[in-house]
Design a protein around this motif. Structure first.
Motif, PDB file in Angstrom:
ATOM      1  N   LEU A  10       8.537 -17.749  -9.223  1.00 45.99           N
ATOM      2  CA  LEU A  10       7.436 -17.293 -10.080  1.00 45.99           C
ATOM      3  C   LEU A  10       6.974 -15.891  -9.700  1.00 45.99           C
ATOM      4  O   LEU A  10       6.732 -15.048 -10.567  1.00 45.99           O
ATOM      5  N   PHE A  11       6.833 -15.660  -8.395  1.00 46.29           N
ATOM      6  CA  PHE A  11       6.354 -14.355  -7.944  1.00 46.29           C
ATOM      7  C   PHE A  11       7.277 -13.235  -8.417  1.00 46.29           C
ATOM      8  O   PHE A  11       6.828 -12.265  -9.032  1.00 46.29           O
ATOM      9  N   ASN A  68       3.308  -2.397  -1.206  1.00 42.92           N
ATOM     10  CA  ASN A  68       2.401  -3.530  -1.079  1.00 42.92           C
ATOM     11  C   ASN A  68       3.003  -4.850  -1.579  1.00 42.92           C
ATOM     12  O   ASN A  68       2.264  -5.760  -1.955  1.00 42.92           O
ATOM     13  N   LEU A  69       4.311  -4.951  -1.597  1.00 43.59           N
ATOM     14  CA  LEU A  69       4.966  -6.163  -2.097  1.00 43.59           C
ATOM     15  C   LEU A  69       4.578  -7.380  -1.251  1.00 43.59           C
ATOM     16  O   LEU A  69       4.246  -8.432  -1.794  1.00 43.59           O
ATOM     17  N   VAL A  91      -1.306 -12.571  -1.476  1.00 50.11           N
ATOM     18  CA  VAL A  91      -2.388 -12.837  -2.429  1.00 50.11           C
ATOM     19  C   VAL A  91      -1.940 -13.912  -3.414  1.00 50.11           C
ATOM     20  O   VAL A  91      -2.684 -14.855  -3.722  1.00 50.11           O
ATOM     21  N   PHE A  92      -0.721 -13.778  -3.894  1.00 54.10           N
ATOM     22  CA  PHE A  92      -0.144 -14.752  -4.819  1.00 54.10           C
ATOM     23  C   PHE A  92      -0.127 -16.147  -4.202  1.00 54.10           C
ATOM     24  O   PHE A  92      -0.594 -17.117  -4.809  1.00 54.10           O
ATOM     25  N   ILE A  93       0.388 -16.265  -2.989  1.00 50.05           N
ATOM     26  CA  ILE A  93       0.496 -17.563  -2.317  1.00 50.05           C
ATOM     27  C   ILE A  93      -0.888 -18.163  -2.080  1.00 50.05           C
ATOM     28  O   ILE A  93      -1.103 -19.358  -2.329  1.00 50.05           O
ATOM     29  N   LYS A  94      -1.838 -17.362  -1.614  1.00 48.16           N
ATOM     30  CA  LYS A  94      -3.185 -17.880  -1.375  1.00 48.16           C
ATOM     31  C   LYS A  94      -3.805 -18.423  -2.663  1.00 48.16           C
ATOM     32  O   LYS A  94      -4.400 -19.499  -2.666  1.00 48.16           O
ATOM     33  N   GLY A  95      -3.659 -17.686  -3.742  1.00 49.09           N
ATOM     34  CA  GLY A  95      -4.198 -18.134  -5.021  1.00 49.09           C
ATOM     35  C   GLY A  95      -3.513 -19.382  -5.523  1.00 49.09           C
ATOM     36  O   GLY A  95      -4.156 -20.310  -6.035  1.00 49.09           O
ATOM     37  N   PHE A  98      -5.557 -10.327 -10.124  1.00 45.01           N
ATOM     38  CA  PHE A  98      -5.561 -10.191  -8.677  1.00 45.01           C
ATOM     39  C   PHE A  98      -4.214  -9.837  -8.051  1.00 45.01           C
ATOM     40  O   PHE A  98      -4.184  -9.182  -7.018  1.00 45.01           O
ATOM     41  N   VAL A  99      -3.126 -10.297  -8.629  1.00 42.99           N
ATOM     42  CA  VAL A  99      -1.835 -10.061  -7.992  1.00 42.99           C
ATOM     43  C   VAL A  99      -1.200  -8.773  -8.522  1.00 42.99           C
ATOM     44  O   VAL A  99      -0.861  -7.875  -7.764  1.00 42.99           O
TER      45      VAL A  99
END
Length: 127
Positions: free
Chosen positions: A51-52, A67-68, A74-78, A123-124
């Motif tokens: 997905l990312f 910033n990958l 950020v993606f994983i935390k969300g 956010f991502v």
């Protein structure tokens, strides 16, 4: 009313991810005899990386590698937060209302789609 093209692309990436998730969930549940919720959790971890990168390159078309790693975290935390909601819905539907576990996963995925799209967009990938 104009539909956001990024949302349509997000849905396409999500459909492929859903198939991956369902395939792995079914495999772990039916062939490895792992409880359906653990199977769903394991399968979900496989799909998050897909997905990312699918959303990075196809939906939001970011080519910058800057910033990958930060974006990925950020993606994983969300997605962990969203997964708690998603898994709770799956558990409620399957264990309390006796809905077939794969159908529960489908329903919870549909219900959380707008939440995940908004999270990714704001956010991502900040599109």
């Amino acid at each position: 009313m104009q539909i956001d093209l990024k949302f349509i692309k997000f849905i396409l990436v999500g459909c492929f991810a859903y198939l991956i998730n369902i395939g792995f969930t079914y495999f772990f549940k039916e062939f490895c005899n792992i409880w359906y919720l653990w199977s769903f959790l394991i399968a979900t971890w496989f799909t998050w990386t897909f997905l990312f990168f699918g959303n990075l390159y196809f939906t939001f078309q970011e080519s910058s590698k800057l910033n990958l790693l930060k974006k990925y975290f950020v993606f994983i935390k969300g997605y962990i937060v969203i997964f708690i909601l998603n898994a709770s819905l799956v558990y409620l539907m399957t264990s309390l209302f006796s809905i077939y576990y794969l159908l529960s996963i489908f329903i919870s995925t549909v219900l959380t789609t707008f939440c995940t799209f908004s999270f990714n967009k704001k956010f991502v990938y900040r599109a």
